[in-house]
Design an enzyme around this catalytic site. Structure first.
Site, PDB file in Angstrom:
ATOM      1  CD  GLU A  26      -2.904   1.266   0.481  1.00  0.00           C
ATOM      2  OE1 GLU A  26      -2.538   1.562  -0.674  1.00  0.00           O
ATOM      3  OE2 GLU A  26      -4.088   1.228   0.819  1.00  0.00           O
ATOM      4  CG  ASP A  27      -0.795   4.760  -1.683  1.00  0.00           C
ATOM      5  OD1 ASP A  27      -1.511   4.113  -0.884  1.00  0.00           O
ATOM      6  OD2 ASP A  27      -1.270   5.581  -2.489  1.00  0.00           O
ATOM      7  CG  ASP A  77      -5.635   9.108   6.044  1.00  0.00           C
ATOM      8  OD1 ASP A  77      -4.927   9.842   6.722  1.00  0.00           O
ATOM      9  OD2 ASP A  77      -6.771   9.444   5.659  1.00  0.00           O
ATOM     10  CG  PHE A 132      -3.861  15.470   1.232  1.00  0.00           C
ATOM     11  CD1 PHE A 132      -4.782  14.460   1.462  1.00  0.00           C
ATOM     12  CD2 PHE A 132      -3.458  15.703  -0.083  1.00  0.00           C
ATOM     13  CE1 PHE A 132      -5.294  13.700   0.424  1.00  0.00           C
ATOM     14  CE2 PHE A 132      -3.964  14.950  -1.125  1.00  0.00           C
ATOM     15  CZ  PHE A 132      -4.888  13.950  -0.873  1.00  0.00           C
ATOM     16  NE  ARG A 187      -3.101   8.587  -9.489  1.00  0.00           N
ATOM     17  CZ  ARG A 187      -3.704   8.216  -8.370  1.00  0.00           C
ATOM     18  NH1 ARG A 187      -2.993   7.904  -7.312  1.00  0.00           N
ATOM     19  NH2 ARG A 187      -5.021   8.180  -8.286  1.00  0.00           N
TER      20      ARG A 187
HETATM   21  P1  IMP Z   1      -7.388   4.957   4.423  1.00  0.00           P
HETATM   22  O1  IMP Z   1      -8.404   3.956   3.993  1.00  0.00           O
HETATM   23  O2  IMP Z   1      -8.038   6.145   5.076  1.00  0.00           O
HETATM   24  O3  IMP Z   1      -6.292   4.393   5.283  1.00  0.00           O
HETATM   25  O4  IMP Z   1      -6.756   5.586   3.130  1.00  0.00           O
HETATM   26  C1  IMP Z   1      -5.990   4.881   2.276  1.00  0.00           C
HETATM   27  C2  IMP Z   1      -6.017   5.500   0.905  1.00  0.00           C
HETATM   28  O5  IMP Z   1      -6.359   6.891   0.912  1.00  0.00           O
HETATM   29  C3  IMP Z   1      -4.648   5.443   0.296  1.00  0.00           C
HETATM   30  O6  IMP Z   1      -4.476   4.262  -0.446  1.00  0.00           O
HETATM   31  C4  IMP Z   1      -4.575   6.684  -0.556  1.00  0.00           C
HETATM   32  O7  IMP Z   1      -5.039   6.401  -1.859  1.00  0.00           O
HETATM   33  C5  IMP Z   1      -5.525   7.667   0.076  1.00  0.00           C
HETATM   34  N1  IMP Z   1      -4.818   8.667   0.912  1.00  0.00           N
HETATM   35  C6  IMP Z   1      -4.757   8.717   2.257  1.00  0.00           C
HETATM   36  N2  IMP Z   1      -4.026   9.771   2.689  1.00  0.00           N
HETATM   37  C7  IMP Z   1      -3.599  10.394   1.564  1.00  0.00           C
HETATM   38  C8  IMP Z   1      -2.750  11.553   1.339  1.00  0.00           C
HETATM   39  O8  IMP Z   1      -2.230  12.224   2.254  1.00  0.00           O
HETATM   40  N3  IMP Z   1      -2.550  11.871   0.036  1.00  0.00           N
HETATM   41  C9  IMP Z   1      -3.069  11.173  -1.017  1.00  0.00           C
HETATM   42  N4  IMP Z   1      -3.847  10.089  -0.842  1.00  0.00           N
HETATM   43  C10 IMP Z   1      -4.106   9.706   0.430  1.00  0.00           C
END
Ligand code: IMP
Length: 176
Positions: free
Chosen positions: A98-99, A102, A151, A164
């Site tokens: 995963e990148d 959050d 962010f 990207r």
């Molecule tokens: P989560 O489900 O809230 O943990 O979010 C995961 C996904 O949200 C990641 O795979 C990203 O695509 C996107 N995401 C979360 N934080 C950021 C950020 O700071 N910048 C860009 N994309 C984000």
């Protein structure tokens, strides 16, 4: 580039160095074994392609398509699977890549989805982790960098589909 005011946060060389370390850790863990490396699209494709090339073991590539952000800077709170894997993971070593983690929603959803398919092992890797944003518990085995709850864009991460292709990770300055 684009409408946002950005400041460089993690440089190309810091990313490259950390990925070499993460790749070495995975190579040790899976020495002589085959792994299915699962990329979480869209954001992870840049990190994924660098990380798998830093792994010295047999790798089969597969892809999950996932969306939870739409066009905004806040998670919609609902994870949607847009593409499923094409390989069977039962009795295989799976590395989920995963990148960024959050809220943890996406990762916890994908982990559940994989566990019911009975892999031999499941290892979760993320380049970035925002511990202060965590809402849902998920297991994370390897983290590239822990970052504050702000962010970020670049190195695969987008805002409204843009940024990207930035080769480094940047913080957004003009966010309200
Ligand atoms: P989560 O489900 O809230 O943990 O979010 C995961 C996904 O949200 C990641 O795979 C990203 O695509 C996107 N995401 C979360 N934080 C950021 C950020 O700071 N910048 C860009 N994309 C984000």
């Amino acid at each position: 580039m684009g409408p946002l005011k950005l400041s460089k946060f993690i440089s190309e060389s810091e990313i490259e160095k950390r990925i070499k370390e993460m790749g070495a850790q995975l190579s040790d863990r899976f020495k002589g074994k085959e792994v299915i490396a699962v990329c979480v699209l869209n954001g992870s494709f840049v990190f994924y392609s660098d990380l798998i090339r830093a792994m010295d073991t047999d790798v089969v590539c597969d892809f999950f398509g996932c969306s939870s952000y739409g066009n905004s800077m806040k998670s919609s709170g609902q994870v949607k699977l847009t593409t499923d894997l094409t390989t069977h993971v039962e009795d295989k070593h799976v590395v989920l890549i995963e990148d960024i983690i959050d809220t943890g929603l996406t990762m916890s959803y994908l982990q559940k989805m994989l566990k019911i398919r009975n892999p031999k092992s499941l290892t979760t890797v993320t380049l970035l982790h925002k511990p202060d944003a965590k809402k849902v518990d998920c297991e994370i085995d390897i983290v590239g960098f822990e970052i504050p709850n702000e962010f970020v864009v670049g190195y695969g991460l987008d805002y409204q589909g843009m940024y990207r292709n930035l080769p480094y990770i940047a913080q957004v300055q003009n966010m309200n």
